[in-house]
Structure formats: structure tokens, C-alpha cells
Design a protein around this motif. Structure first.
Motif, PDB file in Angstrom:
ATOM      1  N   GLY A  12       4.456   5.324  -0.805  1.00  0.00           N
ATOM      2  CA  GLY A  12       4.269   6.476  -1.671  1.00  0.00           C
ATOM      3  C   GLY A  12       3.270   6.290  -2.795  1.00  0.00           C
ATOM      4  N   MET A  13       3.133   5.082  -3.311  1.00  0.00           N
ATOM      5  CA  MET A  13       2.268   4.875  -4.468  1.00  0.00           C
ATOM      6  C   MET A  13       0.811   5.285  -4.213  1.00  0.00           C
ATOM      7  SD  MET A  13       1.977   4.293  -7.625  1.00  0.00           S
ATOM      8  CE  MET A  13       3.463   3.520  -8.211  1.00  0.00           C
ATOM      9  N   PRO A  14       0.197   4.902  -3.107  1.00  0.00           N
ATOM     10  CA  PRO A  14      -1.189   5.355  -2.909  1.00  0.00           C
ATOM     11  C   PRO A  14      -1.301   6.875  -2.734  1.00  0.00           C
ATOM     12  CG  PRO A  14      -0.510   3.860  -1.131  1.00  0.00           C
ATOM     13  CD  PRO A  14       0.631   3.962  -2.099  1.00  0.00           C
ATOM     14  N   ILE A  15      -0.313   7.490  -2.118  1.00  0.00           N
ATOM     15  CA  ILE A  15      -0.327   8.950  -1.952  1.00  0.00           C
ATOM     16  C   ILE A  15      -0.218   9.609  -3.320  1.00  0.00           C
ATOM     17  CG2 ILE A  15       0.878  10.948  -0.964  1.00  0.00           C
ATOM     18  CD1 ILE A  15       1.890   8.982   1.261  1.00  0.00           C
ATOM     19  N   ARG A  16       0.715   9.151  -4.113  1.00  0.00           N
ATOM     20  CA  ARG A  16       0.926   9.696  -5.454  1.00  0.00           C
ATOM     21  C   ARG A  16      -0.351   9.569  -6.293  1.00  0.00           C
ATOM     22  NH1 ARG A  16       5.219   7.394  -9.971  1.00  0.00           N
ATOM     23  NH2 ARG A  16       4.940   9.105 -11.429  1.00  0.00           N
ATOM     24  N   ARG A  17      -0.999   8.411  -6.220  1.00  0.00           N
ATOM     25  CA  ARG A  17      -2.226   8.184  -6.992  1.00  0.00           C
ATOM     26  C   ARG A  17      -3.360   9.092  -6.514  1.00  0.00           C
ATOM     27  NH1 ARG A  17      -4.623   3.241  -7.403  1.00  0.00           N
ATOM     28  NH2 ARG A  17      -4.783   3.253  -9.657  1.00  0.00           N
ATOM     29  N   GLU A  18      -3.455   9.323  -5.197  1.00  0.00           N
ATOM     30  CA  GLU A  18      -4.511  10.187  -4.656  1.00  0.00           C
ATOM     31  C   GLU A  18      -4.308  11.644  -5.060  1.00  0.00           C
ATOM     32  OE1 GLU A  18      -4.588   9.580  -0.411  1.00  0.00           O
ATOM     33  OE2 GLU A  18      -5.009   7.436  -0.652  1.00  0.00           O
ATOM     34  N   VAL A  19      -3.071  12.101  -5.018  1.00  0.00           N
ATOM     35  CA  VAL A  19      -2.793  13.507  -5.300  1.00  0.00           C
ATOM     36  C   VAL A  19      -2.817  13.791  -6.802  1.00  0.00           C
ATOM     37  CG1 VAL A  19      -1.087  15.377  -5.108  1.00  0.00           C
ATOM     38  CG2 VAL A  19      -1.492  13.842  -3.162  1.00  0.00           C
ATOM     39  N   LEU A  20      -2.098  13.005  -7.584  1.00  0.00           N
ATOM     40  CA  LEU A  20      -1.961  13.286  -9.009  1.00  0.00           C
ATOM     41  C   LEU A  20      -3.048  12.646  -9.861  1.00  0.00           C
ATOM     42  CD1 LEU A  20       1.905  12.959  -9.442  1.00  0.00           C
ATOM     43  CD2 LEU A  20       0.543  15.000  -8.935  1.00  0.00           C
ATOM     44  N   ALA A  22      -5.081   8.628 -10.247  1.00  0.00           N
ATOM     45  CA  ALA A  22      -4.682   7.261 -10.582  1.00  0.00           C
ATOM     46  C   ALA A  22      -4.397   7.099 -12.071  1.00  0.00           C
ATOM     47  CB  ALA A  22      -5.764   6.278 -10.129  1.00  0.00           C
ATOM     48  N   GLU A  23      -5.204   7.736 -12.911  1.00  0.00           N
ATOM     49  CA  GLU A  23      -5.024   7.593 -14.354  1.00  0.00           C
ATOM     50  C   GLU A  23      -3.645   8.089 -14.786  1.00  0.00           C
ATOM     51  OE1 GLU A  23      -6.920   9.622 -18.275  1.00  0.00           O
ATOM     52  OE2 GLU A  23      -8.373   8.842 -16.826  1.00  0.00           O
ATOM     53  N   ASP A  26      -0.865   5.700 -13.174  1.00  0.00           N
ATOM     54  CA  ASP A  26      -0.882   4.379 -13.805  1.00  0.00           C
ATOM     55  C   ASP A  26      -0.350   4.447 -15.233  1.00  0.00           C
ATOM     56  OD1 ASP A  26      -1.919   3.458 -11.423  1.00  0.00           O
ATOM     57  OD2 ASP A  26      -3.970   3.235 -12.189  1.00  0.00           O
ATOM     58  N   SER A  27      -0.671   5.533 -15.950  1.00  0.00           N
ATOM     59  CA  SER A  27      -0.160   5.710 -17.302  1.00  0.00           C
ATOM     60  C   SER A  27       1.360   5.890 -17.285  1.00  0.00           C
ATOM     61  CB  SER A  27      -0.833   6.929 -17.952  1.00  0.00           C
ATOM     62  OG  SER A  27      -0.259   7.195 -19.207  1.00  0.00           O
ATOM     63  N   SER A  28       1.860   6.700 -16.348  1.00  0.00           N
ATOM     64  CA  SER A  28       3.315   6.895 -16.242  1.00  0.00           C
ATOM     65  C   SER A  28       4.027   5.587 -15.948  1.00  0.00           C
ATOM     66  CB  SER A  28       3.639   7.904 -15.133  1.00  0.00           C
ATOM     67  OG  SER A  28       3.173   9.176 -15.468  1.00  0.00           O
ATOM     68  N   MET A  29       3.451   4.805 -15.076  1.00  0.00           N
ATOM     69  CA  MET A  29       4.069   3.515 -14.731  1.00  0.00           C
ATOM     70  C   MET A  29       4.009   2.547 -15.912  1.00  0.00           C
ATOM     71  SD  MET A  29       5.224   3.922 -11.656  1.00  0.00           S
ATOM     72  CE  MET A  29       5.529   2.299 -10.977  1.00  0.00           C
ATOM     73  N   ALA A  30       2.889   2.518 -16.604  1.00  0.00           N
ATOM     74  CA  ALA A  30       2.720   1.587 -17.722  1.00  0.00           C
ATOM     75  C   ALA A  30       3.645   1.928 -18.889  1.00  0.00           C
ATOM     76  CB  ALA A  30       1.267   1.587 -18.183  1.00  0.00           C
TER      77      ALA A  30
END
Length: 145
Positions: A12-20, A22-23, A26-30
């Protein structure tokens, strides 16, 4: 996280980054502390790995479904997020408009209005639409003869 969920998270992580974007992701995760990280992992695994990772529906269809469902639920911050995601998935402004009009017919004017305002804000910010020219916004003054 169970092994199945871990596999879905990785899917899911690459899909989530492509759709929403990466910035954003990555900010939400950080920003996530231990408490919020459990949600970040769950949403990435279940929404993005399991639902979005299923190949039955194309991403464009999923984006349109999300806009309609989020309008129905009145989840305006998520509408904004998914308008940007819809643009990333190749959805046109006209397709977004048609989806929101369809949702308005079924969900009601207040829900539709909120969704339209949210979408408009994002579409302007992303440069997908242009603001109305200042000259057009001002009512013309009547001249006395």
C-alpha cells in the motif's frame, strides 16, 4: 502488525504515495508518534494495500468513488485530499465536477456545496482551474445620462 498486514502495508505505501503525493504521505508518517503510527500503518495496509491494491477497479474509478463517498459522509478535509489524488490519477476537472454533481443529487445540496467549495479550493491551488478575473467579479457601475 500481523504478517498479512505487513505485506499489505508494503504493497500500500507506494500506491498511497503515488495517489496522495509523497510529500503528504512522508509528512504524515514522520509526524506520527507511537499512538498515531498504529493508524498510519492500518490505513496504509487496509485502505491502500487491500482496497486500492486490488486490480479489479482502475485508480481513476476509485478516485471518483472516493469523492462521492466522502461527499456523502461530509468529510471535507478528505474531499480536499482526494481531489488532489484524483488529479494525480488523471481525473479531469470535468470528471470531478460531474462526480460531485452526481453526489449532490443523492446526498443533498448542503453536502454537495461543501464538497464543491473544497474541490474548488484545491483545483485553484493546483492550477487545474483559473480564478475568475478581477474585472469580471466587479459589477459594472451604471452611468447616469
Amino acid at each position: 502488525m500481523p504478517a498479512d498486514d505487513e505485506a499489505l502495508f508494503k504493497k500500500g505505501m507506494p500506491i498511497r504515495r503515488e495517489v496522495l503525493g509523497a510529500e503528504y504521505v512522508d509528512s504524515s508518517m514522520a509526524k506520527a508518534d507511537d499512538f498515531m503510527m498504529s493508524f498510519q500503518r492500518a490505513t496504509t495496509a487496509w485502505a491502500w494495500g487491500w482496497a486500492w491494491g486490488d486490480k479489479t477497479l482502475p485508480r481513476k474509478t476509485r478516485s471518483l468513488l472516493n469523492l462521492a463517498m466522502l461527499t456523502a459522509l461530509g468529510k471535507i478535509p478528505e474531499v480536499k485530499l482526494h481531489v488532489k489524488g484524483a488529479l494525480n490519477n488523471g481525473i479531469t476537472v470535468e470528471e470531478i465536477k460531474a462526480t460531485l454533481l452526481h453526489a449532490t443529487a443523492y446526498c443533498g445540496i448542503p453536502a454537495g456545496l461543501d464538497a464543491f467549495k473544497a474541490a474548488h479550493e484545491v483545483l485553484l491551488a493546483e492550477g487545474a482551474i483559473q480564478p475568475k478575473a478581477a474585472a469580471e467579479e466587479k459589477p459594472k457601475k451604471k452611468t447616469k445620462k
